[in-house]
Design a protein around this motif. Structure first.
Motif, short mmCIF file in Angstrom:
data_model
loop_
_atom_site.label_atom_id
_atom_site.label_comp_id
_atom_site.label_asym_id
_atom_site.label_seq_id
_atom_site.Cartn_x
_atom_site.Cartn_y
_atom_site.Cartn_z
N ASP A 153 -13.81 35.98 -85.11
CA ASP A 153 -13.33 36.89 -85.95
C ASP A 153 -14.56 37.44 -86.81
O ASP A 153 -15.69 36.84 -86.90
CB ASP A 153 -12.17 36.41 -86.81
N SER B 191 -12.12 38.66 -93.36
CA SER B 191 -11.73 37.98 -92.20
C SER B 191 -11.55 38.80 -90.92
O SER B 191 -12.38 39.57 -90.43
CB SER B 191 -10.63 36.79 -92.30
N ASP C 16 -15.45 36.66 -90.09
CA ASP C 16 -16.26 35.71 -90.66
C ASP C 16 -16.49 34.52 -89.92
O ASP C 16 -16.98 33.66 -90.81
CB ASP C 16 -15.56 35.74 -92.16
N ASP D 66 -14.82 31.99 -88.87
CA ASP D 66 -14.37 30.78 -89.06
C ASP D 66 -13.41 30.26 -87.88
O ASP D 66 -13.32 29.22 -87.53
CB ASP D 66 -13.73 30.46 -90.30
MG MG Z 1 -11.70 34.17 -90.48
#
Ligand code: MG
Length: 449
Positions: A236, A93, A238, A240
């Motif tokens: 960020d 992340s 990844d 999400d």
């Molecule tokens: Mg993330």
């Protein structure tokens, strides 16, 4: 092994090929047999761990559907739709570049519960990895259209024609990771004029640190101002999460973008429910009250929010760090969905992002860390609960003390030897004053343990 968001560690030091192999067999033993979808972000080691993961999983008899590089929410969207019994994401992340990690997703697309993580850990430590008979080894298939399906899913929730007419100019900073595979393309398909920053995948993160916080978004702010854009969007590692920059080049706080989305989603149906952790503040409460929505408070952590949304069928979830959960799409944080909701809001309200933000109430906060030895963490919480027992408070996670002019939240850090004290008030003075009160309470509790 598992932290608040999966297993994470420094590549080739804590997170090794050997560990991931053993972990993947434990995942296969607990969540198999069946198909398991996997994906990765742009981090170093992503490809290496993907290969190990595939070998480990198929050795237990599971089959693997490899989506390749994709955001976590893409994997989460596809896991149930491909009929998979689980998903595994290789990502750390927003952590610094030297980290990577493994996140395990259930068949419903939500990160697995703590109980399932414990079962995986037990299997990992049992040293009796069960491998399949020679003729029962699983197979690997590659699925290359996950992002197409995912983006169509997002678009099905939007007023595409209206957004296309508006032709917003948007700068997207993808942090050299997988957000660059979805958001610039989605916005172009929505008729926006997109300028991309840090869009090539590069696990050394040459453009910026992958955490989308103001100090890492100076280039994005400057680009929005220089190009006279309507907004900036940063993801960020990844993708999400999405952080926004308004047309004046200011980075919004996560709770401001969450509040804007909440004000629209909750207004659609009176009596809606909003799920949010105890760390969220008055701004969200104000928005919920105005829309006639109820708030369902949870412990801090995105996984808890997702499971609670599913459990009670809530209309929306969100976190003060800017994570937004829109269950009509999927009950997990989703950066591209969040980005397109803000874009749609600017279009339909026919206001600039800075105007929309200026209509929100303003609160001030103060955050302080107080050192507390790890061995005293539990007993200190007991003392705090005792000292605050006559106060108006919520004790779902730490102690949140509610006052007319603000609130104080006192919680132990999950990993460090300290307690965090957050305070929020209508003025900075009130927030500072409440924060001092919180620290004083921690000091009093320290003397009792
Ligand atoms: Mg993330």
């Amino acid at each position: 092994m598992f932290g608040t968001n999966g297993v994470r560690g420094i590549i080739n030091k804590d997170l090794t090929v050997e560990l991931v192999l053993k972990l993947s067999r434990a995942i296969g033993a607990v969540l198999g047999p069946g198909k398991i979808a996997i994906a990765r972000d742009s981090r170093m080691g992503g490809e290496m761990f993907t290969h190990v993961l595939m070998s480990g999983l198929i050795s237990t008899g599971c089959s693997v559907v490899n989506l390749g590089p994709a955001p976590t929410p893409t994997l989460q969207y596809m896991t149930p739709r491909l009929g998979c019994s689980a998903g595994v994401m290789v990502t750390a992340s927003h952590n610094p570049p030297q980290f990577n990690g493994i996140k395990v997703i259930g068949s419903n697309g939500i990160e697995v519960t703590r109980e399932i993580e414990n079962l995986i850990e037990i299997s990992y430590h049992s040293n009796q990895s069960k491998t399949a008979e020679w003729n029962k080894i699983g197979e690997v298939t590659h699925y290359s259209t996950a992002i197409d399906v995912y983006l169509e899913g997002i678009k099905s929730h939007l007023d595409i024609d209206k957004i296309k007419e508006k032709q917003l100019k948007v700068v997207v900073d993808s942090a050299n990771s997988v957000g660059g595979l979805v958001t610039p393309r989605l916005l172009r398909e929505l008729g926006c004029k997109v300028v991309s920053l840090n869009s090539q995948l590069d696990g050394s993160f040459p453009g910026r640190n992958p955490e989308p916080i103001p100090e890492n978004l100076k280039d994005l702010s400057a680009a929005v101002t220089a190009m006279d854009a309507d907004l900036g969007i940063a993801h960020d590692g990844d993708a999400d999460r999405a952080t926004f920059v308004d047309d004046a080049g200011r980075v919004l706080w996560g709770d401001q973008s969450f509040a804007l989305i909440a004000s629209r989603v909750l207004a659609k149906k009176r009596g809606s429910t909003l799920v949010t952790p105890i760390s969220s503040g008055r701004l969200i409460e104000d928005v919920a009250r105005k829309s006639g929505a109820k708030i369902d408070w949870t412990e801090v952590g995105s996984v808890v929010v997702s499971h609670r949304i599913e459990e009670i069928g809530a209309e929306l979830g969100g976190e003060e760090n800017g994570g937004v959960f829109y269950p009509d799409h999927q009950p997990v944080r989703d950066g591209a969905m969040t980005a397109s909701q803000i874009v749609e809001m600017i279009t339909l309200e026919d206001k600039t992002l800075s105007q929309l933000v200026s209509e929100l109430p303003i609160y001030f906060n103060t955050k302080v860390k107080v050192p507390v030895p790890l061995e005293k963490r539990e007993s200190l919480l007991g003392a705090l609960l005792d000292l605050s027992k006559d106060m108006n408070r919520i004790t779902i996670d730490g102690v949140k003390i509610i006052r007319d002019d603000g609130w104080i939240l006192i919680r132990p850090s999950g990993t460090e030897p300290l307690y965090r004290c957050f305070a929020e008030g209508k003025t900075q003075e009130t927030a500072d004053h409440l924060s001092e009160e919180g620290v004083e309470l921690i000091e009093r509790a320290k003397k009792l343990v």
